[in-house]
Design a protein around this motif. Structure first.
Motif, PDB file in Angstrom:
ATOM      1  N   CYS A  50       0.835  -1.193   0.000  1.00 11.86           N
ATOM      2  CA  CYS A  50       0.000   0.000   0.000  1.00 11.86           C
ATOM      3  C   CYS A  50       0.872   1.245   0.000  1.00 11.86           C
ATOM      4  O   CYS A  50       1.801   1.357   0.800  1.00 11.86           O
ATOM      5  CB  CYS A  50      -0.900   0.018   1.232  1.00 11.86           C
ATOM      6  SG  CYS A  50      -1.919  -1.450   1.403  1.00 11.86           S
ATOM      7  N   ASP A  51       0.568   2.170  -0.901  1.00 15.73           N
ATOM      8  CA  ASP A  51       1.235   3.468  -0.958  1.00 15.73           C
ATOM      9  C   ASP A  51       0.168   4.531  -0.773  1.00 15.73           C
ATOM     10  O   ASP A  51      -0.821   4.558  -1.512  1.00 15.73           O
ATOM     11  CB  ASP A  51       1.929   3.671  -2.311  1.00 15.73           C
ATOM     12  CG  ASP A  51       2.998   2.637  -2.573  1.00 15.73           C
ATOM     13  OD1 ASP A  51       3.837   2.413  -1.683  1.00 15.73           O
ATOM     14  OD2 ASP A  51       2.982   2.040  -3.668  1.00 15.73           O
ATOM     15  N   PHE A  52       0.369   5.408   0.209  1.00 12.96           N
ATOM     16  CA  PHE A  52      -0.596   6.465   0.491  1.00 12.96           C
ATOM     17  C   PHE A  52      -0.108   7.776  -0.119  1.00 12.96           C
ATOM     18  O   PHE A  52       1.063   8.147   0.033  1.00 12.96           O
ATOM     19  CB  PHE A  52      -0.795   6.618   2.001  1.00 12.96           C
ATOM     20  CG  PHE A  52      -1.508   5.452   2.615  1.00 12.96           C
ATOM     21  CD1 PHE A  52      -2.897   5.432   2.715  1.00 12.96           C
ATOM     22  CD2 PHE A  52      -0.805   4.361   3.082  1.00 12.96           C
ATOM     23  CE1 PHE A  52      -3.554   4.348   3.263  1.00 12.96           C
ATOM     24  CE2 PHE A  52      -1.454   3.273   3.649  1.00 12.96           C
ATOM     25  CZ  PHE A  52      -2.832   3.267   3.735  1.00 12.96           C
ATOM     26  N   TRP A  53      -1.014   8.462  -0.790  1.00 11.57           N
ATOM     27  CA  TRP A  53      -0.757   9.744  -1.437  1.00 11.57           C
ATOM     28  C   TRP A  53      -1.713  10.772  -0.838  1.00 11.57           C
ATOM     29  O   TRP A  53      -2.913  10.499  -0.719  1.00 11.57           O
ATOM     30  CB  TRP A  53      -0.977   9.637  -2.941  1.00 11.57           C
ATOM     31  CG  TRP A  53       0.073   8.813  -3.622  1.00 11.57           C
ATOM     32  CD1 TRP A  53       0.204   7.449  -3.594  1.00 11.57           C
ATOM     33  CD2 TRP A  53       1.142   9.304  -4.402  1.00 11.57           C
ATOM     34  NE1 TRP A  53       1.292   7.066  -4.327  1.00 11.57           N
ATOM     35  CE2 TRP A  53       1.887   8.187  -4.846  1.00 11.57           C
ATOM     36  CE3 TRP A  53       1.545  10.582  -4.797  1.00 11.57           C
ATOM     37  CZ2 TRP A  53       3.005   8.317  -5.645  1.00 11.57           C
ATOM     38  CZ3 TRP A  53       2.657  10.715  -5.600  1.00 11.57           C
ATOM     39  CH2 TRP A  53       3.386   9.588  -6.013  1.00 11.57           C
ATOM     40  N   GLN A  54      -1.187  11.939  -0.512  1.00  7.18           N
ATOM     41  CA  GLN A  54      -1.957  12.947   0.217  1.00  7.18           C
ATOM     42  C   GLN A  54      -1.936  14.290  -0.516  1.00  7.18           C
ATOM     43  O   GLN A  54      -0.928  14.664  -1.102  1.00  7.18           O
ATOM     44  CB  GLN A  54      -1.330  13.134   1.607  1.00  7.18           C
ATOM     45  CG  GLN A  54      -2.050  14.071   2.521  1.00  7.18           C
ATOM     46  CD  GLN A  54      -3.250  13.413   3.153  1.00  7.18           C
ATOM     47  OE1 GLN A  54      -3.209  12.244   3.518  1.00  7.18           O
ATOM     48  NE2 GLN A  54      -4.330  14.149   3.262  1.00  7.18           N
ATOM     49  N   SER A  55      -3.045  14.982  -0.459  1.00 11.53           N
ATOM     50  CA  SER A  55      -3.131  16.392  -0.826  1.00 11.53           C
ATOM     51  C   SER A  55      -4.089  17.016   0.170  1.00 11.53           C
ATOM     52  O   SER A  55      -4.787  16.297   0.884  1.00 11.53           O
ATOM     53  CB  SER A  55      -3.648  16.564  -2.256  1.00 11.53           C
ATOM     54  OG  SER A  55      -5.019  16.251  -2.338  1.00 11.53           O
ATOM     55  N   PRO A  56      -4.136  18.325   0.246  1.00  8.94           N
ATOM     56  CA  PRO A  56      -5.109  18.926   1.173  1.00  8.94           C
ATOM     57  C   PRO A  56      -6.526  18.450   0.841  1.00  8.94           C
ATOM     58  O   PRO A  56      -6.995  18.622  -0.276  1.00  8.94           O
ATOM     59  CB  PRO A  56      -4.950  20.424   0.934  1.00  8.94           C
ATOM     60  CG  PRO A  56      -3.545  20.573   0.442  1.00  8.94           C
ATOM     61  CD  PRO A  56      -3.309  19.332  -0.392  1.00  8.94           C
ATOM     62  N   LYS A 147      -2.130  14.678  10.630  1.00  8.16           N
ATOM     63  CA  LYS A 147      -0.949  15.549  10.639  1.00  8.16           C
ATOM     64  C   LYS A 147      -1.306  16.887  11.280  1.00  8.16           C
ATOM     65  O   LYS A 147      -2.419  17.366  11.137  1.00  8.16           O
ATOM     66  CB  LYS A 147      -0.439  15.759   9.212  1.00  8.16           C
ATOM     67  CG  LYS A 147       0.121  14.497   8.617  1.00  8.16           C
ATOM     68  CD  LYS A 147       0.676  14.742   7.259  1.00  8.16           C
ATOM     69  CE  LYS A 147       1.265  13.444   6.728  1.00  8.16           C
ATOM     70  NZ  LYS A 147       1.820  13.581   5.432  1.00  8.16           N
ATOM     71  N   ALA A 148      -0.332  17.487  11.911  1.00 15.04           N
ATOM     72  CA  ALA A 148      -0.531  18.781  12.557  1.00 15.04           C
ATOM     73  C   ALA A 148      -1.018  19.794  11.527  1.00 15.04           C
ATOM     74  O   ALA A 148      -0.513  19.874  10.420  1.00 15.04           O
ATOM     75  CB  ALA A 148       0.777  19.254  13.172  1.00 15.04           C
ATOM     76  N   GLY A 149      -2.035  20.557  11.909  1.00 13.63           N
ATOM     77  CA  GLY A 149      -2.580  21.583  11.025  1.00 13.63           C
ATOM     78  C   GLY A 149      -3.549  21.053  10.003  1.00 13.63           C
ATOM     79  O   GLY A 149      -3.994  21.776   9.131  1.00 13.63           O
ATOM     80  N   ALA A 150      -3.872  19.791  10.061  1.00 14.42           N
ATOM     81  CA  ALA A 150      -4.776  19.201   9.075  1.00 14.42           C
ATOM     82  C   ALA A 150      -5.931  18.519   9.767  1.00 14.42           C
ATOM     83  O   ALA A 150      -6.263  17.391   9.468  1.00 14.42           O
ATOM     84  CB  ALA A 150      -4.003  18.212   8.193  1.00 14.42           C
ATOM     85  N   ALA A 151      -6.577  19.225  10.662  1.00 12.59           N
ATOM     86  CA  ALA A 151      -7.620  18.621  11.491  1.00 12.59           C
ATOM     87  C   ALA A 151      -8.751  18.009  10.683  1.00 12.59           C
ATOM     88  O   ALA A 151      -9.332  17.023  11.080  1.00 12.59           O
ATOM     89  CB  ALA A 151      -8.176  19.669  12.457  1.00 12.59           C
ATOM     90  N   ASP A 152      -9.061  18.577   9.531  1.00 12.96           N
ATOM     91  CA  ASP A 152     -10.166  18.056   8.737  1.00 12.96           C
ATOM     92  C   ASP A 152      -9.696  17.351   7.471  1.00 12.96           C
ATOM     93  O   ASP A 152     -10.469  17.110   6.571  1.00 12.96           O
ATOM     94  CB  ASP A 152     -11.125  19.187   8.362  1.00 12.96           C
ATOM     95  CG  ASP A 152     -11.806  19.765   9.591  1.00 12.96           C
ATOM     96  OD1 ASP A 152     -12.067  18.988  10.529  1.00 12.96           O
ATOM     97  OD2 ASP A 152     -12.060  20.976   9.603  1.00 12.96           O
ATOM     98  N   VAL A 153      -8.415  17.065   7.385  1.00 15.34           N
ATOM     99  CA  VAL A 153      -7.856  16.414   6.211  1.00 15.34           C
ATOM    100  C   VAL A 153      -7.531  14.970   6.562  1.00 15.34           C
ATOM    101  O   VAL A 153      -6.836  14.717   7.534  1.00 15.34           O
ATOM    102  CB  VAL A 153      -6.583  17.139   5.731  1.00 15.34           C
ATOM    103  CG1 VAL A 153      -5.970  16.435   4.541  1.00 15.34           C
ATOM    104  CG2 VAL A 153      -6.891  18.588   5.400  1.00 15.34           C
ATOM    105  N   PRO A 154      -8.027  13.994   5.784  1.00 11.85           N
ATOM    106  CA  PRO A 154      -7.681  12.605   6.069  1.00 11.85           C
ATOM    107  C   PRO A 154      -6.176  12.413   6.016  1.00 11.85           C
ATOM    108  O   PRO A 154      -5.490  13.013   5.205  1.00 11.85           O
ATOM    109  CB  PRO A 154      -8.361  11.818   4.935  1.00 11.85           C
ATOM    110  CG  PRO A 154      -9.414  12.723   4.407  1.00 11.85           C
ATOM    111  CD  PRO A 154      -8.914  14.122   4.640  1.00 11.85           C
ATOM    112  N   HIS A 155      -5.671  11.586   6.916  1.00 12.88           N
ATOM    113  CA  HIS A 155      -4.233  11.301   6.981  1.00 12.88           C
ATOM    114  C   HIS A 155      -3.847  10.309   5.927  1.00 12.88           C
ATOM    115  O   HIS A 155      -4.462   9.370   5.647  1.00 12.88           O
ATOM    116  CB  HIS A 155      -3.901  10.786   8.381  1.00 12.88           C
ATOM    117  CG  HIS A 155      -2.492  10.350   8.543  1.00 12.88           C
ATOM    118  ND1 HIS A 155      -1.433  11.145   8.207  1.00 12.88           N
ATOM    119  CD2 HIS A 155      -1.965   9.201   9.003  1.00 12.88           C
ATOM    120  CE1 HIS A 155      -0.306  10.504   8.476  1.00 12.88           C
ATOM    121  NE2 HIS A 155      -0.606   9.310   8.946  1.00 12.88           N
TER     122      HIS A 155
END
Length: 155
Positions: A50-56, A147-155
């Motif tokens: 599994c590779d996780f990719w993130q954006s806001p 992640k810090a500062g991303a309270a509503d963003v999925p990790h």
């Protein structure tokens, strides 16, 4: 949070799973979408990498077979690459798994298992009709996995 009237407590969409046998080939397109790789690892219970990719505001898990006989490997042979599952974060995996089973979902896991991220526990369910929907329930060991500062963003 409590489970009122047999309704699971969904904290949010954790990620969307994409199945492919070419995760490296997908990387340039995820980058073009403004996503960055955040973490990766095996989900040994499922025989996948599994590779996780993130954006806001979004997280994609690229799932590829580590073993030819994995469910993802069979899925790719019969359906090809594409959308594989929706993952919902919950705060009580065992209780929510029971609620969804009672509501008609078929549990693919007898018990929750370790996921691909540190502190992640997961269980899969399937709803054949009316949507052919594969759902992953995700629970993290700590309440502050985001992640810090991303309270509503999925990790």
């Amino acid at each position: 949070m409590t489970h009122a009237q047999g309704v699971p407590v969904i904290l949010g969409i954790d990620h969307i799973g994409l199945a492919t046998d070419d995760p490296g080939g997908l990387a340039p397109f995820l980058t073009l979408l403004g996503m960055n790789p955040t973490d990766s690892g095996p989900a040994a219970a499922y025989g996948v990498n599994c590779d996780f990719w993130q954006s806001p505001g979004a997280c994609v898990e690229v799932v590829s077979p580590a073993a030819g006989e994995s469910a993802v490997g069979k899925y790719l042979k019969s359906r090809g690459p594409g959308l594989y599952h929706l993952a919902f974060e919950v705060d009580d995996l065992a209780a929510d798994l029971a609620v969804l089973r009672a509501g008609g979902f078929v549990a693919l896991d007898d018990q929750p298992v370790a996921g691909a991220r540190d502190g992640m526990t997961v269980a899969f369910l399937y709803l054949r009709k009316p949507a052919g929907l594969l759902v992953e329930l995700v629970q993290y060991a700590t309440a502050h996995h985001r992640k810090a500062g991303a309270a509503d963003v999925p990790h």
